[in-house]
Design a protein around this motif. Structure first.
Motif, PDB file in Angstrom:
ATOM      1  N   ARG A 278       0.200  -1.475  -0.131  1.00  0.00           N
ATOM      2  CA  ARG A 278       0.006   0.266  -0.053  1.00  0.00           C
ATOM      3  C   ARG A 278       0.923   1.219  -0.716  1.00  0.00           C
ATOM      4  O   ARG A 278       2.057   1.236   0.391  1.00  0.00           O
ATOM      5  CB  ARG A 278      -0.662  -0.343   0.897  1.00  0.00           C
ATOM      6  N   LEU A 279       0.522   2.134  -0.399  1.00  0.00           N
ATOM      7  CA  LEU A 279       1.095   2.716  -0.637  1.00  0.00           C
ATOM      8  C   LEU A 279       0.266   4.510  -0.361  1.00  0.00           C
ATOM      9  O   LEU A 279      -1.220   4.606  -0.668  1.00  0.00           O
ATOM     10  CB  LEU A 279       1.782   3.655  -1.949  1.00  0.00           C
ATOM     11  N   VAL A 280       0.422   5.613   1.175  1.00  0.00           N
ATOM     12  CA  VAL A 280       0.186   6.702   1.346  1.00  0.00           C
ATOM     13  C   VAL A 280       0.728   7.707   1.340  1.00  0.00           C
ATOM     14  O   VAL A 280       1.888   8.156   2.002  1.00  0.00           O
ATOM     15  CB  VAL A 280      -0.492   6.430   2.830  1.00  0.00           C
ATOM     16  N   GLU A 281       0.603   8.757   1.011  1.00  0.00           N
ATOM     17  CA  GLU A 281       1.267   9.749   0.083  1.00  0.00           C
ATOM     18  C   GLU A 281       0.894  11.198   0.647  1.00  0.00           C
ATOM     19  O   GLU A 281       0.421  11.049   1.415  1.00  0.00           O
ATOM     20  CB  GLU A 281       1.687   9.912  -0.858  1.00  0.00           C
ATOM     21  N   ARG A 282       2.419  11.697   0.973  1.00  0.00           N
ATOM     22  CA  ARG A 282       1.725  13.333   1.664  1.00  0.00           C
ATOM     23  C   ARG A 282       0.244  14.206   0.860  1.00  0.00           C
ATOM     24  O   ARG A 282       0.396  12.915  -0.471  1.00  0.00           O
ATOM     25  CB  ARG A 282       2.510  14.173   1.463  1.00  0.00           C
ATOM     26  N   PRO A 283      -0.573  13.886   1.825  1.00  0.00           N
ATOM     27  CA  PRO A 283      -0.543  14.893   3.226  1.00  0.00           C
ATOM     28  C   PRO A 283      -0.840  13.968   4.296  1.00  0.00           C
ATOM     29  O   PRO A 283      -0.960  14.058   4.898  1.00  0.00           O
ATOM     30  CB  PRO A 283      -1.486  16.504   2.505  1.00  0.00           C
ATOM     31  N   GLU A 284      -1.291  12.927   3.615  1.00  0.00           N
ATOM     32  CA  GLU A 284      -1.825  11.256   4.953  1.00  0.00           C
ATOM     33  C   GLU A 284      -0.487  10.796   5.415  1.00  0.00           C
ATOM     34  O   GLU A 284      -0.556   9.599   5.282  1.00  0.00           O
ATOM     35  CB  GLU A 284      -3.379  10.608   4.227  1.00  0.00           C
ATOM     36  N   THR A 285       0.519  11.880   6.235  1.00  0.00           N
ATOM     37  CA  THR A 285       0.827  10.736   6.347  1.00  0.00           C
ATOM     38  C   THR A 285       1.523  11.460   8.290  1.00  0.00           C
ATOM     39  O   THR A 285       2.412  11.892   9.009  1.00  0.00           O
ATOM     40  CB  THR A 285       2.761  11.620   6.488  1.00  0.00           C
ATOM     41  N   GLY A 286       0.353  11.731   8.778  1.00  0.00           N
ATOM     42  CA  GLY A 286       0.198  12.568   9.751  1.00  0.00           C
ATOM     43  C   GLY A 286       0.241  10.759  11.178  1.00  0.00           C
ATOM     44  O   GLY A 286       0.564  10.061  10.741  1.00  0.00           O
ATOM     45  N   THR A 287       0.561  11.856  12.083  1.00  0.00           N
ATOM     46  CA  THR A 287       0.732  10.704  13.461  1.00  0.00           C
ATOM     47  C   THR A 287      -0.079   9.552  13.754  1.00  0.00           C
ATOM     48  O   THR A 287       0.434   8.372  13.935  1.00  0.00           O
ATOM     49  CB  THR A 287       1.361  11.535  14.374  1.00  0.00           C
ATOM     50  N   THR A 288      -1.516   9.808  13.319  1.00  0.00           N
ATOM     51  CA  THR A 288      -2.268   8.497  13.591  1.00  0.00           C
ATOM     52  C   THR A 288      -2.204   7.335  12.854  1.00  0.00           C
ATOM     53  O   THR A 288      -3.024   6.468  12.675  1.00  0.00           O
ATOM     54  CB  THR A 288      -3.836   9.008  13.689  1.00  0.00           C
ATOM     55  N   LEU A 289      -1.123   7.831  11.604  1.00  0.00           N
ATOM     56  CA  LEU A 289      -1.241   6.669  10.621  1.00  0.00           C
ATOM     57  C   LEU A 289      -0.330   5.175  10.855  1.00  0.00           C
ATOM     58  O   LEU A 289      -0.473   4.183  10.729  1.00  0.00           O
ATOM     59  CB  LEU A 289      -0.255   6.729   8.918  1.00  0.00           C
ATOM     60  N   ARG A 290       0.779   6.006  12.497  1.00  0.00           N
ATOM     61  CA  ARG A 290       1.559   4.503  12.413  1.00  0.00           C
ATOM     62  C   ARG A 290       0.458   3.557  13.524  1.00  0.00           C
ATOM     63  O   ARG A 290       0.931   2.733  13.061  1.00  0.00           O
ATOM     64  CB  ARG A 290       2.352   4.844  13.672  1.00  0.00           C
ATOM     65  N   ALA A 291      -0.236   3.860  14.339  1.00  0.00           N
ATOM     66  CA  ALA A 291      -1.266   3.113  14.830  1.00  0.00           C
ATOM     67  C   ALA A 291      -2.462   1.103  13.603  1.00  0.00           C
ATOM     68  O   ALA A 291      -2.285   0.773  14.841  1.00  0.00           O
ATOM     69  CB  ALA A 291      -2.728   4.284  15.295  1.00  0.00           C
ATOM     70  N   ALA A 292      -1.873   2.253  12.642  1.00  0.00           N
ATOM     71  CA  ALA A 292      -2.435   1.125  12.197  1.00  0.00           C
ATOM     72  C   ALA A 292      -1.512   0.036  11.568  1.00  0.00           C
ATOM     73  O   ALA A 292      -1.858  -0.676  11.426  1.00  0.00           O
ATOM     74  CB  ALA A 292      -3.144   1.759  10.589  1.00  0.00           C
ATOM     75  N   ALA A 293       0.057   0.331  11.879  1.00  0.00           N
ATOM     76  CA  ALA A 293       0.974  -0.880  11.554  1.00  0.00           C
ATOM     77  C   ALA A 293       0.938  -1.844  13.177  1.00  0.00           C
ATOM     78  O   ALA A 293       0.529  -1.349  14.100  1.00  0.00           O
ATOM     79  CB  ALA A 293       2.270  -0.183  11.245  1.00  0.00           C
ATOM     80  N   ASP A 294       1.790  -2.669  12.476  1.00  0.00           N
ATOM     81  CA  ASP A 294       2.633  -4.364  13.458  1.00  0.00           C
ATOM     82  C   ASP A 294       3.514  -3.561  14.212  1.00  0.00           C
ATOM     83  O   ASP A 294       4.716  -4.122  14.694  1.00  0.00           O
ATOM     84  CB  ASP A 294       1.843  -5.716  13.191  1.00  0.00           C
ATOM     85  N   LEU A 295       4.101  -3.169  13.440  1.00  0.00           N
ATOM     86  CA  LEU A 295       5.789  -3.455  13.308  1.00  0.00           C
ATOM     87  C   LEU A 295       5.886  -2.228  12.380  1.00  0.00           C
ATOM     88  O   LEU A 295       5.718  -1.855  11.440  1.00  0.00           O
ATOM     89  CB  LEU A 295       6.791  -4.784  12.705  1.00  0.00           C
ATOM     90  N   PHE A 296       7.763  -1.502  12.397  1.00  0.00           N
ATOM     91  CA  PHE A 296       8.311   0.115  11.871  1.00  0.00           C
ATOM     92  C   PHE A 296       9.456  -1.339  11.354  1.00  0.00           C
ATOM     93  O   PHE A 296      10.012  -1.762  11.608  1.00  0.00           O
ATOM     94  CB  PHE A 296       8.172   0.498  12.522  1.00  0.00           C
ATOM     95  N   THR A 297       9.944  -0.832  10.044  1.00  0.00           N
ATOM     96  CA  THR A 297      11.199  -0.820   9.281  1.00  0.00           C
ATOM     97  C   THR A 297      11.635   0.623   8.692  1.00  0.00           C
ATOM     98  O   THR A 297      10.663   1.400   7.858  1.00  0.00           O
ATOM     99  CB  THR A 297      10.657  -2.194   8.311  1.00  0.00           C
ATOM    100  N   LEU A 298      12.796   0.403   8.721  1.00  0.00           N
ATOM    101  CA  LEU A 298      13.509   1.243   8.178  1.00  0.00           C
ATOM    102  C   LEU A 298      15.232   1.269   7.672  1.00  0.00           C
ATOM    103  O   LEU A 298      15.610   0.936   9.181  1.00  0.00           O
ATOM    104  CB  LEU A 298      14.418   2.551   9.020  1.00  0.00           C
ATOM    105  N   LEU A 299      15.621   0.235   6.786  1.00  0.00           N
ATOM    106  CA  LEU A 299      16.709  -0.290   6.696  1.00  0.00           C
ATOM    107  C   LEU A 299      18.059   0.265   5.936  1.00  0.00           C
ATOM    108  O   LEU A 299      18.342   0.459   4.535  1.00  0.00           O
ATOM    109  CB  LEU A 299      16.707  -1.342   5.665  1.00  0.00           C
ATOM    110  N   SER A 300      17.710   1.906   6.444  1.00  0.00           N
ATOM    111  CA  SER A 300      18.779   2.564   6.129  1.00  0.00           C
ATOM    112  C   SER A 300      20.563   2.378   5.932  1.00  0.00           C
ATOM    113  O   SER A 300      20.764   1.980   6.524  1.00  0.00           O
ATOM    114  CB  SER A 300      18.808   4.042   7.621  1.00  0.00           C
TER     115      SER A 300
END
Length: 559
Positions: A278-300
């Motif tokens: 799924r792709l959610v682009e700005r402006p729908e990047t508010g803090t509440t979006l994180r509530a939908a997830a089960d885990l987070f990843t950033l492989l910087s």
């Protein structure tokens, strides 16, 4: 508690409403909000370069807390920084203000505190290395947001110091203090929200049994994190997910351009054709979006990263994090407790990349993209981390609870601001001690050698200089001070006669100078005798202007 720091405020460093959003903008806005809410200041004070910047500061402070008083200082009011004791800068370049302080104030009047964001750019590296020759003092500090950044800054200092020692024979080369203080987050705003979770998952067509993996931030393969390890690792882990559980990857953020969008799309199809995305682009990047997830990843895998704010926001939202063992994530993600850190491997040598960027052959984006191309993320370890969290709901729950608790204990702005208070107190103690000032200016020495008084710098240009012993006389045809003053006023009415009218003294001061010549020739020193020291330079220069416009002449030219 009285205010103990002034911010240097330019909207660029605190604006998250911009099209090209960077981590430093989010960090700046977050810090301003954190100080307003948690610093205990009696007022927020900012040094601003323009009235427009001052108005923006007042508006932004009011947005955080309408009851918080906001005070602004103009560029010419640098000595007033002694009232708060510290100037907080939104970047690493302390040099300009260190030199201005040396010229305009006592060195111990106030401290300078900068902060690192990315240090990979040429301008950032130049600013950091330049601190070794700027008049920074023991009561100044460059805050490093992670231990990895602190190590990089020390390497820059070491290289520059070795060069200065060999080039100039310098034996004592010292920069500012380098404390490690992380960025903070608003843990209250980021708290898990069951209602937002249900709303977002319904909007994204993600069921209660599905496992949603969030990647949030800039979507850039060359400047943030190459998606290959994420796509491969997740696709392989998803294939072994428990029965009835679908793995969904949510990409949240923004593409810099169409090329990045096309690259992510094509890599997803080629590397993870069966993975639900799924792709959610700005402006729908508010803090509440994180509530939908089960885990987070950033492989910087990018040197432009220095802290990694998005993973800390994820911890605060109660999400286990699968991140790389890289830069700031090495400090923020507790391996096996709040998530997993995936090993990284950096190649070398890459002197050619540094040289090409330095000479302008490669842009900054090409430079960091080249380094990232030779930085490997362990795909097998990424797959194992994803598989462990996807396959074990109990592990996800334990890590989620630990993540939230860790963010509250270490990264809430209230906690981070206390570390800044401790730093400001230490700086104030050093200033009050008044010992150890580096290269204190000597009497008569130029306080800013690269920007000296032009009257001395260009002393070889003119035939002579206006000195205290220079004898002056009213120009021919001017019988007295009244006639001379009338000529001055008539000349000032002509456009272009005085390009910088504001640098000339008042009419009363002109009259005083001219009356001193009614009895005949007098020296410049005699005309200025008894003038307060603060006014003397302005009047001394005015004498030269009066000669320039032929109201006065040197006595030897009077005949």
């Amino acid at each position: 508690m009285p205010t103990t720091a002034t911010l240097y405020y330019a909207p660029d460093g605190f604006d998250t409403g911009r099209a090209k959003l960077m981590g430093r903008h989010a960090a700046g806005e977050g810090m301003l909000g954190g100080l307003v809410r948690h610093a205990g200041f009696d007022r927020m004070v900012a040094l601003c370069g323009s009235e427009a910047d001052a108005a923006a500061f007042r508006a932004q402070v009011a947005g955080f807390d309408p009851a918080m008083p906001a005070e602004t200082l103009g560029a010419a009011e640098l000595p007033r920084l002694a009232e708060t004791g510290c100037l907080m800068l939104p970047g690493p370049d302390l040099s300009g203000f260190a030199w201005r302080r040396r010229r305009e104030s006592r060195q111990a009047a106030f401290s300078l505190t900068g902060i690192t964001h990315t240090i990979a750019s040429a301008s950032a590296m130049d600013a950091i290395a330049g601190l070794l020759v700027a008049p920074v003092q023991p009561w100044d500090a460059l805050v490093c947001t992670s231990s990895a950044v602190q190590g990089a800054v020390r390497r820059l200092f070491q290289g520059e110091a070795h060069y200065l020692a060999r080039r100039l024979g310098a034996s004592r080369i010292e920069g500012p203090a380098l404390p490690v203080i992380p960025l903070g987050v608003d843990t209250t705003a980021l708290a898990p929200d069951p209602a937002a979770r249900a709303e977002w998952r319904a909007r994204l067509r993600v069921s209660a049994q599905d496992i949603l993996v969030l990647h949030h931030g800039r979507l850039s393969f060359h400047a943030k994190g190459h998606p290959l390890p994420m796509f491969l690792g997740l696709a392989r882990a998803a294939a072994a997910a428990p029965a009835g559980a679908r793995v969904v990857l949510l990409l949240s953020g923004w593409f810099a351009d169409a090329h990045q969008r096309r690259a992510f799309t094509e890599m997803a199809k080629a590397l993870a054709p069966g993975l639900a995305i799924r792709l959610v682009e700005r402006p729908e990047t508010g803090t509440t979006l994180r509530a939908a997830a089960d885990l987070f990843t950033l492989l910087s895998d990018n040197v432009q990263e220095s802290f990694g704010l998005a993973p800390v926001e994820a911890l605060a939202a109660g999400l286990p994090v699968v991140g790389t063992d890289w830069d700031g994530l090495r400090d923020t993600v507790r391996h096996g407790v709040t998530g997993f850190r995936v090993p990284t491997l950096l190649a070398g040598p890459m002197d050619d990349l540094a040289a090409r960027h330095d000479t302008g052959m490669d842009s900054y984006d090409s430079y960091i993209g080249g380094i990232a191309q030779f930085t490997a993320v362990d795909v097998g370890a990424a797959e194992a981390a994803f598989a462990a969290l996807i396959g074990d709901a109990g592990l996800r729950a334990r890590m989620a609870a630990a993540a939230r608790a860790d963010a509250l204990a270490r990264y809430d702005w209230a906690v981070v601001v206390r570390q800044y208070h401790a730093l400001w107190a230490e700086q104030a103690t050093l200033r009050r001690a008044g010992r150890g000032e580096r290269a204190a200016p000597l009497r008569g020495e130029e306080p800013m050698p690269r920007r000296p008084d032009p009257g001395r710098l260009f002393a070889d240009y003119p035939s002579g200089r206006l000195a205290p012993e220079t004898r002056l006389v009213l120009a021919p045809g001017l019988a007295d001070a009244a006639a001379a003053l009338a000529r001055v006023q008539a000349l000032l009415a002509v456009t272009g006669i005085a390009a910088r009218r504001e640098l000339l003294p008042s009419t009363e001061s002109f009259q005083m100078l001219l009356e001193g010549l009614e009895a005949g020739p007098a020296t410049a020193g005699a005309l200025l005798a008894g003038t307060p020291p603060g006014r003397a330079p302005r009047l001394h220069r005015a004498l030269a202007w009066l000669v320039k416009v032929d109201v006065l002449r040197q006595a030897r030219d009077a005949a």
